[in-house]
Write an enzyme that holds these catalytic residues in place. Sequence first.
Site, PDB file in Angstrom:
ATOM      1  N   CYS A  78       0.413  -0.283   2.640  1.00  0.00           N
ATOM      2  CA  CYS A  78      -0.043  -0.336   1.244  1.00  0.00           C
ATOM      3  C   CYS A  78      -1.460  -0.885   1.146  1.00  0.00           C
ATOM      4  O   CYS A  78      -1.677  -2.090   1.277  1.00  0.00           O
ATOM      5  CB  CYS A  78       0.928  -1.203   0.433  1.00  0.00           C
ATOM      6  SG  CYS A  78       0.413  -1.458  -1.268  1.00  0.00           S
TER       7      CYS A  78
ATOM      8  N   CYS B 233      -2.092  -3.329  -1.684  1.00  0.00           N
ATOM      9  CA  CYS B 233      -1.574  -4.684  -1.430  1.00  0.00           C
ATOM     10  C   CYS B 233      -2.426  -5.429  -0.411  1.00  0.00           C
ATOM     11  O   CYS B 233      -2.688  -6.619  -0.566  1.00  0.00           O
ATOM     12  CB  CYS B 233      -0.147  -4.622  -0.877  1.00  0.00           C
ATOM     13  SG  CYS B 233       0.910  -3.445  -1.708  1.00  0.00           S
ATOM     14  N   ASP B 234      -2.842  -4.755   0.650  1.00  0.00           N
ATOM     15  CA  ASP B 234      -3.368  -5.476   1.809  1.00  0.00           C
ATOM     16  C   ASP B 234      -4.839  -5.218   2.131  1.00  0.00           C
ATOM     17  O   ASP B 234      -5.399  -5.882   3.007  1.00  0.00           O
ATOM     18  CB  ASP B 234      -2.528  -5.129   3.055  1.00  0.00           C
ATOM     19  CG  ASP B 234      -1.073  -5.541   2.882  1.00  0.00           C
ATOM     20  OD1 ASP B 234      -0.828  -6.513   2.141  1.00  0.00           O
ATOM     21  OD2 ASP B 234      -0.193  -4.904   3.469  1.00  0.00           O
TER      22      ASP B 234
END
Length: 323
Positions: A149, A152-153
């Site tokens: 993701c 997200c990261d």
Amino acid sequence: MGLDDRAEVEVAIIGSGPAGLTAAVYTARADLRPVVLEGEPSSTSDQPGGQLMLTTDVENYPGFPDGVMGPELMQRFRAQAVRFGAQIHTVKASRVDFSEQPYGIWTDDPAAAEPTLRASTVIVSTGAQSIMLGLDREIELVGHGLSTCATCDGFFFRDQHIAVVGGGDSAMEEATFLTRFASRVTVIHRRDALRASKIMQQRAFDNERIDFMWNSVVEEYLGESVLTGLRIRDTQTGEASVLDVTGCFIAIGHRPNTDLFTGHLAMKDNGYLITEPDSTRTAVEGVFACGDVQDDYYRQAVTAAGTGCMAAIEAERYLESRH
Ligand code: NAP
């Protein structure tokens, strides 16, 4: 209380990621005594707590200004549901029957004549999983350089060289997004042509921070506790090489956990459950679907929690209307 003691319930929730446990908090606080079938431990995201159980730092879940570890966040969701009386059982649903009310859910032998549980409403929140390459230590390295993701990261890879695996729209979208942070993004694709739409391809080709390794497959993740590189094989020449990257994003697609509902609930061509617009209602009265199992677009913990809340409120109103 064991499942055998509660043959018939008002609300059964199948799945225990952010969507299912939010639905549990809301229906428990509405005094509907939900029963949650949280799944069983496994090495994939198809397990109690869902995909966040395979994540380390979560920095985009509101309310945690210093971030929170994925498993800890899910433990908090669970504790909150239990506090209000949700009954959580560490079992997997093995079969459902939505042909007549109250609906049947089996948790053991799917061939058994009688279901384990009957429920007036069912909230389906079985989530989805990222398709992975299936290499050694893959699950261990998620959150330690390996990710599924970018939203997200990506932030963790500022000024670093990272790789994206895949040749579809997801891979192009992730690669383009990641250039906001990374100094260089190498797309590794197994063929010499992308599957992605022309416009997404062009956007990636035009981005000077993105380069491509064609006809290439990842054979091994390098590094002990964190990822330090990838061993790549050229599918044409058979030659092996090492790509020194600190991050690798796998973007080869997602699979919703919907096998259980085949023939019972309507699905899109890609297997995701169909819900009515702006609602979690499925075509089966009293059956609601929330979270990633019906969301192939946003796929975030916070949006899953939001639709879990919607499902709980819709289930509550449905039960009210029947009484
Ligand atoms: P996808 O279209 O199925 O593409 C998957 C890619 O991963 C393909 O290039 C495939 O290679 C590669 N791949 C699959 N298995 C692999 C393996 N084991 N090893 C190496 N490579 C592998 O999946 P997606 O990109 O996630 O897209 C899914 C759907 O969502 C598509 O309909 C897409 O258009 C849509 N989507 C749209 C947007 C957007 O418009 N903004 C963004 C994301 C996704 P091959 O090409 O060789 O098969």
